[in-house]
Design a protein around this motif. Structure first.
Motif, mmCIF file in Angstrom:
data_model
loop_
_atom_site.group_PDB
_atom_site.id
_atom_site.type_symbol
_atom_site.label_atom_id
_atom_site.label_comp_id
_atom_site.label_asym_id
_atom_site.label_seq_id
_atom_site.Cartn_x
_atom_site.Cartn_y
_atom_site.Cartn_z
ATOM 1 N N GLY A 33 -13.656 -68.078 -24.666
ATOM 2 C CA GLY A 33 -14.123 -67.165 -25.703
ATOM 3 C C GLY A 33 -15.621 -67.013 -25.788
ATOM 4 N N ALA A 34 -16.329 -67.177 -24.678
ATOM 5 C CA ALA A 34 -17.789 -67.097 -24.686
ATOM 6 C C ALA A 34 -18.266 -65.688 -24.344
ATOM 7 C CB ALA A 34 -18.379 -68.092 -23.692
ATOM 8 N N ASP A 35 -19.411 -65.333 -24.894
ATOM 9 C CA ASP A 35 -20.156 -64.143 -24.471
ATOM 10 C C ASP A 35 -21.191 -64.637 -23.476
ATOM 11 O OD1 ASP A 35 -21.677 -61.870 -24.161
ATOM 12 O OD2 ASP A 35 -22.561 -61.936 -26.163
ATOM 13 N N VAL A 36 -21.008 -64.318 -22.209
ATOM 14 C CA VAL A 36 -21.811 -64.928 -21.146
ATOM 15 C C VAL A 36 -22.893 -63.972 -20.666
ATOM 16 C CG1 VAL A 36 -21.766 -66.086 -18.908
ATOM 17 C CG2 VAL A 36 -19.768 -66.199 -20.405
ATOM 18 N N GLN A 37 -24.127 -64.435 -20.763
ATOM 19 C CA GLN A 37 -25.262 -63.743 -20.162
ATOM 20 C C GLN A 37 -25.536 -64.431 -18.829
ATOM 21 O OE1 GLN A 37 -26.692 -60.998 -22.009
ATOM 22 N NE2 GLN A 37 -24.789 -61.472 -23.108
ATOM 23 N N LEU A 38 -25.127 -63.797 -17.752
ATOM 24 C CA LEU A 38 -25.272 -64.368 -16.412
ATOM 25 C C LEU A 38 -26.642 -63.986 -15.880
ATOM 26 C CD1 LEU A 38 -24.296 -65.773 -13.895
ATOM 27 C CD2 LEU A 38 -22.960 -63.744 -13.308
ATOM 28 N N LEU A 115 -35.886 -66.842 -21.361
ATOM 29 C CA LEU A 115 -35.017 -65.671 -21.309
ATOM 30 C C LEU A 115 -33.732 -65.913 -22.095
ATOM 31 C CD1 LEU A 115 -35.804 -64.766 -17.654
ATOM 32 C CD2 LEU A 115 -35.855 -63.100 -19.514
ATOM 33 N N ALA A 116 -33.228 -67.133 -22.087
ATOM 34 C CA ALA A 116 -32.062 -67.452 -22.906
ATOM 35 C C ALA A 116 -32.384 -67.267 -24.385
ATOM 36 C CB ALA A 116 -31.603 -68.881 -22.635
ATOM 37 N N SER A 123 -26.895 -71.777 -25.782
ATOM 38 C CA SER A 123 -27.000 -72.860 -24.815
ATOM 39 C C SER A 123 -27.339 -72.278 -23.455
ATOM 40 C CB SER A 123 -25.692 -73.657 -24.727
ATOM 41 O OG SER A 123 -24.600 -72.806 -24.426
ATOM 42 N N LEU A 124 -27.850 -73.145 -22.575
ATOM 43 C CA LEU A 124 -28.137 -72.744 -21.198
ATOM 44 C C LEU A 124 -27.404 -73.672 -20.247
ATOM 45 C CD1 LEU A 124 -31.103 -71.289 -19.481
ATOM 46 C CD2 LEU A 124 -30.346 -73.495 -18.587
ATOM 47 N N ARG A 259 -29.505 -75.201 -27.299
ATOM 48 C CA ARG A 259 -30.791 -74.524 -27.519
ATOM 49 C C ARG A 259 -31.781 -75.379 -28.303
ATOM 50 N NH1 ARG A 259 -29.734 -69.300 -31.143
ATOM 51 N NH2 ARG A 259 -31.994 -69.187 -30.880
ATOM 52 N N ALA A 260 -31.284 -76.277 -29.179
ATOM 53 C CA ALA A 260 -32.185 -77.115 -29.961
ATOM 54 C C ALA A 260 -32.993 -78.057 -29.086
ATOM 55 C CB ALA A 260 -31.399 -77.920 -30.998
#
Length: 429
Positions: A33-38, A115-116, A123-124, A259-260
């Motif tokens: 269920g992730a929205d993935v920025q590749l 960029l993330a 998260s990256l 991200r933290a």
């Protein structure tokens, strides 16, 4: 829906890896269920980059997967905008640290971090172009399976969800900050030829990344473990443990950060230095932040370029700079371990000011230990003969410069850390 950045930095031909990474992105979107920025950060030459663009164009449209293929011109334009918006002094120095002309394992990942942040990711997740996924029962073994859904959530929620743990109960209120595994296959550092030529020389050289005052037995254990990852045994079934992750058990080709972590602290931007991108693994560990250690190891291989007449000395130089960086990093790691939870604020986030102080302290270290390291490398490589002896000749001409670089790299790192919060905030805007 979690928005994640699945990232591939590359400077070599890797169309097959790009296609496989897209498959992992589709798995994360469909199954988790992730929205993935590749995100593909491409520093390859024109011909290779053009082939990568064709590969990206041919990827099937996939719901909740967005592909970003950025060459260095596009990356540089983004960085200039972010640096300009941040209003920081010495903008040219910052741009050089973020996108240097030489190879930098930390800088390419720092660009991914920014960029993330710009893409609004939670998260990256980083992979490498010289690795591939294992297969089990005919299906690829994707690490993202374990990297979601606990990343960024309190560790107590992961244990309540049934995740096996050996985490101290006092740490259960802290967020899961890292998820990772290692690799199987070839050594992570391409020095297997040294071991084949002379086991004794291999021990002498590899032991140089240990602190000089370690006893010989401990150095021997380090040499046996170094760069071997998870060995060669293939994946047979899932194992995952909530723990404070030992940096020796994971690899940067198979890692995910909340991200933290990366929005508070970058990686060292050192150029031509193997292993310079592992700093956050130590910081998360020493601060006592929980992580998940799993066994979906990636399969590592070496590209032939490192063994060509031009690639060989360049790669060996990166290895030597790694050895010269270690006194500085050991100084910082030892003191971070002593600080422990003092590295965190009341929200369990890293106090960057504490670490910057340690980085600056390290730049005043005496160079005697590194002179000794260079002497040992010179002796070892001349014993091997051939192109190793020729590299030793070149190394002899660069001794002072290499030691200068190892020291200035730490000063640059401290400078980047102080600029990082403003850069991240500018990237978000």
């Amino acid at each position: 829906m979690n928005r994640i950045c699945l990232c591939l930095p590359t400077n070599r031909a890797c169309s097959a890896t790009i296609a496989a990474l897209h498959d992992e992105a589709a798995y994360a979107a469909r199954r988790l269920g992730a929205d993935v920025q590749l995100l593909i950060l491409d520093s390859s030459g024109d011909r290779t980059r053009t082939e990568h663009a064709r590969t990206v164009a041919a990827l099937p449209a996939t719901r909740h997967v967005t592909v970003h293929h950025l060459d260095e011109d596009a990356q540089r334009a983004f960085l200039r905008r972010a640096i300009g918006q941040a209003g920081l002094p010495e903008p040219d120095r910052l741009l050089h640290l973020m996108l240097p002309p030489a190879v930098s394992y930390g800088a390419c990942t720092n660009r991914a971090f920014l960029l993330a942040a710009a893409l609004g990711c939670d998260s990256l997740h980083r992979r490498d172009s010289d690795s591939t996924y294992q297969l089990h029962a005919g299906q690829p073994v994707f690490p993202v399976h374990h990297e979601l859904p606990w990343l960024g959530r309190p560790a107590a929620e992961a244990t309540a969800g049934g995740l096996r743990t050996d985490l101290d109960a006092a740490l259960l209120g802290r967020p899961v900050s890292l998820t990772g595994a290692s690799f199987i296959g070839e050594l992570s550092v391409d020095i297997g030829e040294i071991r084949r030529l002379d086991e004794g020389v291999y021990h002498d050289v590899v032991s140089l990344w240990a602190p000089a005052d370690w006893p010989e037995g401990r150095k021997r254990e380090l040499v046996e473990e170094s760069f071997t990852g998870a060995g060669t045994a293939p994946f047979t079934g899932d194992r995952a443990t909530l723990t404070v992750v030992d940096p020796m058990r994971v690899d940067m080709c198979n890692i995910a950060f909340d991200r933290a972590v990366y929005e508070r602290f970058p990686l060292p931007p050192a150029t031509d230095t193997i292993g310079s991108d592992y700093f956050l693994l130590h910081l998360v560990h020493d601060a006592g932040l929980p992580g998940i250690l799993h066994n979906r190891h990636i399969e590592n291989f070496h590209t032939p370029e490192r063994r060509t007449d031009t690639g060989f000395p360049a790669y060996q130089r990166r290895f030597v700079k790694f050895l010269l960086s270690m006194p500085y990093f050991h100084h910082v790691y030892d003191r971070m371990a002593t600080e422990g939870t003092g590295l965190l604020d009341e929200r369990h986030q890293v106090r960057a000011d504490r670490v910057v102080k340690l980085l600056r302290e390290s730049t005043g270290l005496d160079r005697t230990e590194n002179i000794w390291r260079l002497d040992r490398v010179d002796t070892a490589y001349r014993k091997l003969g051939g192109r190793y002896a020729r590299f030793a000749d070149r190394l002899a001409e660069e001794r002072d410069r290499l030691m200068d670089e190892a020291e200035s790299d730490m000063a640059d790192f401290a400078y980047l850390v102080t600029a990082w919060p403003a850069l991240v905030e500018a990237a978000r805007r």
